[in-house]
Design a protein around this motif. Structure first.
Motif: not given
Ligand SMILES: Nc1ncnc2c1ncn2[C@@H]1O[C@H](COP(=O)(O)OP(=O)(O)OP(=O)(O)O)[C@@H](O)[C@H]1O
Ligand SMILES: Nc1ncnc2c1ncn2[C@@H]1O[C@H](COP(=O)(O)OP(=O)(O)OP(=O)(O)O)[C@@H](O)[C@H]1O
Ligand SMILES: [Mg+2]
Ligand SMILES: [Mg+2]
Lengths: 248, 247, 224, 327, 247
Positions: D247-248, D322-323, D210-213
């Motif tokens: 989210a990773i 990301g990364g 959720r927080s990633a979205l």
């Protein structure tokens, strides 16, 4: 945590190995869920072991400092680590345990009962009838010993042995059908047979005897408990207690 | 032939009337420009045309399609109307090529080969044949915006909307995007553009609509609006604009 | 499966359960305090320290964060045998593990304070230590609030694992109830009630901490 | 109802990593995994006639025991100066005591991994719709998703496992399913544990996702809609691929958590790593060896998982997305 | 009377020579300005003076204090030298007043009452008497920078360093900060300022030092430097500057 039996919190009490003080106090450990030896009723710790051990201690110079509750299989390490000074938990005297701790004289003898559901679909007559059936026992008990030594590897696979922290759960799971038999001490089995839809299929004779567990270096306590035990037997108190807990 | 007809459109946010009886028309091949001060409703007007925003009242027609009808198929409509955003909004996880093919594959249902081919065409058209495998973060702002244009064009829309396509760009990058847009205009693409890039407006616009406070104050060809505006407000605003961009 | 008799049984023993909940809350508080006491300096050492001290701290952190709490507790109780009392043992186990996590929360928070803050402190003549103490730490503490809140609920819930060393906390007491003879049909009722108690505990403390962090928040936030 | 959303903290927790520039740590892991794989192949796959006995360790105990004894004797003879040797003797006798329990621990580790992988994978399948419902759903869906996560995150996993195993008639149902407990397919209790971890992990994963979205720029969905994608397709093809990358780091945390909390399955009779260690300890009274070994096993699993997730993160990294962990 | 003497200072980061034999002097009450292209070493020069950065070679003297001596008391030195940063660096957890009092209390050891009084004075001086209880996040950029100035001034330093104090401000806020600085200059504060604010430079600077590539290319009063620079490089750079800010 002031309630009832669980006396873990009262810290600094008696350190059994101190030895030099007058009337040192001792803490005993038990594992409730083993009726009628030890169980909880309305939050209170009760049972044959409870009454008997307290009676025995009152015959000695030791002051009794209350009970600590553990899982059965945690009792021995708790004892060797001085968390408690004695074990009163329907513990069978056997060689393996005897190498790690000392036992008092036996105070009860028992065999193992093979308990099954009452519905009668399955009524084994010997251990070999249990072949390929899921079987349960309580972790660290003689019953587990029977399962491990006599069944696992020959009659059943390791995965068919379900180990529980507690007999009650084993019996519950038997009722639920997750195991087909539970190996358990006879007096306990009788109690369950009375108030649960289970029955004793047959008794596997082990001739085992229960004793109180004491640290190996605590000979004073061992002999005190032994003489206390004889005193309790002589006074007729022992009879009363067996009547109370095992009688009709 | 009229392509777009905006009729008396109203839109409020809470108490604020953002669009207030806006009407104008565009023919196929026209390049119209919306100008006006910040908050005058330009972006809102564009967004109503592809129904990213719903009008309160009034009608919008695209060809025979009644855009503002409640039962209009918005996804189909949006294929007909391409949109280019101020801050590009490229899909950050896709390469330039994939940005263009996503819609072709997922909306138009093309197979990969066909989509790639068409996408490559459009990237070439905006001068980015070389960059098709780069991710947005690896592209300059001007390049990103050109991918945005290719992405919209590839759907072969009837109408292209541009919302201040150059205002998030560093001054030296504005040129590349303006030249791509001028190119499109010359090739007959119908475009409705919000922009204050005077170079573009003067050379490419057919009509300029001046919005203020949610109303179209004045419309007309750029020469007319710039040289003999009818309203003081228009003159004042445009004078400010022209002094700002002296080229 | 849900029987009125069992509900009555559970409700009759509610005070027994609630005194277990008191142990749970007590254990949570002592563990978190120990975690704070050890974790904060540990976090500071990971940021500002160097050499052997820093290596040791981060190694201890990895071990504590990489091992299940039940193993940590059993090692403390049966192998190291730090105390006769299950409560003390559970406090130390949960406390040290929490310290390992809290140190990371503080480390992150300390590192998130802009370097310019330290420079500004130095530029008015403060020593490095003074700058850490009066400028960096007060900001880091506020920033670690959400992390701390998270940690709070984790510790609260993980007190249930002290079950393994026989501490009479909430879960153990629930277990006591349905392992009484003839009461095993009340398993579900017991667990529903204790789950509800846990839920009320986590929920209210979370709201409380929300309120607290809002109360102490720096106006307009630092979330630039 | 509002959740405390500790997103900063969650990211901070990804901290059980080894420096890849410590070759000995990597070498240790390589030995660990090599041994585990050989052990599993031997115990589970090879027919009994070919296999090394599954309850015997590959490494003999005797040399360690005798070495420990002789080093100990030397240490004793050196008196005070023998201290380092004394430590060595201690280490040797630790190994002597530990070696016989390695085979059952390897079997336990297998179940631990099964529980973790299944829990995280099935949990993920649940978490994605939960988080999407939370971010994009209507009022009802949002409330449902929120209640689920609050409830599962607000109660102890151990209590949840007890409810599932002892409180609900789940076991009766699973037991009757064909194939359960046959051959390599795990038995009833394992399935109940998997269900428990799945439900619990889904709640945590849903929060991370959720927080990633929410950190995916709103313009991305607008752009997706503007080329004619429906909302669902926009979420599916544009928002999720980006959000899941963000989210990773949180997800790595969850994996590490699950490895450790899978030990709670022991309380519902699952013979995973911790169960095996405890039961051998109870049998042999070698508590020190067994618990330290168990801790080492878990550490090795956890560190491996972190390394794996670092690789996943690198592999899925896209320029500008990301990364590197977001600071 | 010479207050600051910078003698032949060198500083490298790795291979990059950031300062290369920089020398200049300032008298008490002087306002000197450092100008130069980005990366020319202006910030580094300022930071060497209060030892936020260590020189590689050369000497700096402040009055009788040998700043660059290895055993110099840096904390004492920094009380003598106030610094104002480009991005303010106000203590985010403290109110405007507390930002100013922190150093008074923790460095100078004043008691609360005295510190508050002096801080209030200095906030008044920069026109922020009203805002003393606001937190940085509640202040505009210009206000924040004025608190930064008050914080440095309150320590009553002998020399104030300003590193591009207005360049992080929105154009409309630059004025407030420049006027505070002009004010300080008029009241005789010794200031060394990195700034390209031509309005300030022309009206307040005594000397301007033009840095390029870590060297002082040319120094002199602003009129001289602006109207008849000796070096082409100076002329070129200043021409760019002046066209940029036509006010
Ligand atoms: N989603 C929304 N909710 C509430 N108000 C909105 C919303 N979108 C726009 N507005 C308001 O509507 C008004 C017009 O906005 P719009 O973005 O259309 O103006 P604009 O002409 O594009 O301005 P700009 O040149 O700044 O982009 C503004 O006052 C804006 O605050
Ligand atoms: N801590 C550092 N480590 C490495 N290089 C540095 C460091 N600080 C500054 N530099 C380098 O030194 C050179 C001069 O930097 P400085 O900040 O002094 O320039 P400046 O004149 O202030 O430029 P600007 O106008 O951009 O602020 C630059 O090339 C910069 O990259
Ligand atoms: Mg707009
Ligand atoms: Mg600079």
């Amino acid at each position: 945590m002031g309630d009832g039996g669980s006396g873990n919190g009262d810290g600094g009490g008696g350190n059994g190995s101190a030895g030099t003080e007058q009337a040192p106090s001792i803490t005993a450990g038990t594992a409730p869920g083993f009726p009628p030896f030890e169980m909880k009723e309305g939050g209170e710790l009760v049972g044959f072991d409870i009454d008997l051990f307290e009676a025995v201690v009152s015959e000695t110079e030791y002051r009794f400092d209350g009970w600590s509750e553990f899982e059965f299989d945690s009792l021995i390490p708790a004892l060797t680590n001085n968390n408690i000074d004695a074990i009163a938990a329907g513990m069978t005297i056997n060689e393996k345990r005897d190498q790690t701790i000392d036992f008092t004289d036996p105070y009860y003898s028992s065999d193992q009962a093979i308990v099954v559901r009452e519905d009668g679909d399955f009524s084994p007559g010997s251990l070999s009838d249990l072949a390929d059936r899921p079987v349960g026992a309580q972790k660290g008990t003689t019953g587990e010993g029977v399962v491990q030594d006599e069944l696992v590897g020959d009659e059943i696979s390791e995965n068919q042995y379900n180990a529980y922290d507690n007999y009650v759960l084993a019996i519950q799971d038997l009722q639920n059908g997750n195991v087909d038999a539970v190996v358990i001490d006879v007096p306990v089995a009788e109690t369950f047979a009375k108030n649960r839809p289970v029955e004793i299929a047959f008794v596997y004779e082990t001739g085992e005897k229960f004793g109180f567990g004491v640290r190996t270096d605590d000979d004073e306590l061992t002999s005190a408990l032994n003489s206390g035990l004889s005193a309790v037997r002589e006074s007729g108190r022992y009879e009363e207690l067996t009547q109370k807990w095992f009688g009709e | 032939m009229t392509l777009l007809r905006v009729e008396d459109v109203d839109k409020s946010y809470g108490d604020e009337e953002v669009l207030n009886g806006v009407s104008f028309e565009m023919d196929r091949g026209d390049v119209d420009v919306l100008v006006g001060p910040s908050g005058s409703g330009k972006s809102t007007m564009l967004r109503c045309i592809n129904r990213l925003t719903e009008v309160d009242d009034g009608d919008i027609w695209l060809n025979e399609t009644h855009v503002t009808a409640p039962d209009a198929d918005v996804n189909a409509l949006r294929q007909e109307v391409g949109m280019v955003f101020q801050d590009f909004n490229l899909f950050a996880h896709l390469t330039a090529l994939e940005n263009v093919t996503l819609g072709l594959k997922r909306v138009l249902g093309m197979d990969a080969a066909e989509a790639n081919e068409r996408a490559a065409d459009h990237l070439r058209q905006v001068g980015l044949a070389e960059q098709s495998d780069s991710y947005p973060a690896e592209l300059s702002g001007g390049q990103q915006q050109r991918v945005g244009i290719a992405r919209a064009l590839a759907m072969e829309p009837k109408l292209m909307l541009f919302d201040e396509p150059t205002s998030a760009l560093d001054p030296e990058l504005v040129g590349e995007v303006v030249s791509v847009m001028r190119d499109l205009a010359e090739r007959g693409t119908t475009m409705l553009v919000v922009s204050h890039e005077m170079g573009f407006v003067r050379s490419a616009a057919d009509d300029v609509h001046f919005l203020d406070g949610g109303r179209v104050v004045e419309s007309g060809p750029p020469e007319q609006l710039f040289q003999r505006p009818e309203h003081d407000r228009t003159e004042e605003f445009l004078a400010g604009l022209q002094s700002r961009a002296p080229e | 499966m849900l029987q009125t008799g069992d509900w009555t049984f559970v409700l009759n023993n509610l005070d027994y359960l609630l005194s277990g909940a008191a142990v749970t809350v007590g254990l949570t508080v002592t563990s978190l305090l120990l975690g704070l006491l050890v974790g904060f300096p540990a976090g500071a050492i990971e940021v500002y320290g160097d050499g052997v001290g820093k290596r040791l701290v981060s190694l201890a952190g990895v071990v504590l964060r990489g091992t299940p709490i039940v193993v940590i507790m059993l090692v403390l109780f049966f192998v190291v045998s730090i105390s006769k009392s299950a409560f003390v043992t559970a406090t130390v186990g949960l406390g040290l593990r929490s310290a390992a996590y809290q140190s990371q929360i503080f480390r992150g928070a300390l590192q998130s304070v802009d370097d310019g803050q330290m420079e500004a402190a130095r530029s008015i003549g403060m020593s490095r230590l003074g700058g850490i103490r009066h400028v960096v730490v007060p900001q880091a503490l506020r920033r670690s609030m959400p992390g701390f809140q998270n940690e709070f609920t984790i510790v609260l819930k993980d007190t249930s694992i002290a079950f393994a060393i026989g501490l009479a906390e909430l879960l153990t007491r629930g277990y006591d109830l349905f392992t009484q003879s003839g009461r095993s049909t009340a398993v579900l009722e017991v667990f529903l009630v204790i789950s509800a108690i846990y839920f009320v505990l986590t929920f209210t403390t979370n709201r409380g901490l929300d309120w607290l962090s809002e109360y102490y928040a720096i106006p307009s936030g630092e979330n630039t | 109802m509002s959740t405390g959303e500790p997103s900063v903290a969650d990211e901070v927790r990804t901290t059980v990593t080894v420096d890849t520039d410590r070759p000995w740590a990597l070498a240790g892991l390589a030995v660990f995994w090599g041994w585990l794989l050989i052990r599993w192949t031997n115990d589970f796959l090879l027919p009994n006639s070919l296999a090394f006995p599954s309850d015997r360790s590959f490494v003999p105990v005797a040399p360690f025991a005798s070495a420990a004894e002789s080093v100990g004797a030397v240490a004793a003879s050196l008196g005070l100066f023998g201290a380092p040797l004394d430590v060595l003797a201690g280490v040797l006798s630790f190994f002597a005591g530990a070696i016989p329990s390695l085979p059952p621990l390897a079997r336990g580790a297998w179940l631990t991994i099964v529980l973790t992988v299944a829990g995280i994978a099935f949990g993920f399948v649940l978490a994605v719709p939960l988080s999407v419902a939370r971010v994009y759903g209507g009022r009802g869906l949002r409330w449902l998703s929120l209640s689920y996560t609050e409830l599962l995150r607000g109660t102890p996993l151990l209590a949840q496992l007890f409810v599932l195993y002892f409180g609900l008639p789940l076991t009766q149902i699973i037991r009757t399913l064909p194939g359960v407990g046959v051959g390599m397919v795990p038995g009833t209790a394992v399935w109940v544990a998997i269900i428990g971890f799945t439900l619990n992990s889904a709640a945590y994963q849903a929060e991370y996702i959720r927080s990633a979205l929410e950190s995916v720029d709103a313009g991305q969905l607008t752009a997706a809609r503007s080329i004619g994608l429906s909302k669902v397709d926009g979420i599916r093809y544009v928002v999720l691929p980006q959000g899941l990358r963000y989210a990773i780091p949180g997800w790595s945390n969850e994996l590490v958590y699950l490895i450790k909390y899978s030990s709670l399955a022991a309380f519902i009779t699952v013979r995973e790593l911790f169960f095996q260690a405890e039961s051998i300890a109870n049998d042999t009274f070698r508590y020190t060896e067994l618990f330290v070994l168990a801790a080492l096993f878990y550490l090795a699993l956890v560190v491996s998982a972190s390394l794996l997730m670092n690789v996943v993160e690198e592999r899925t990294a896209i320029p500008g997305l990301g990364g590197k962990r977001r600071a």
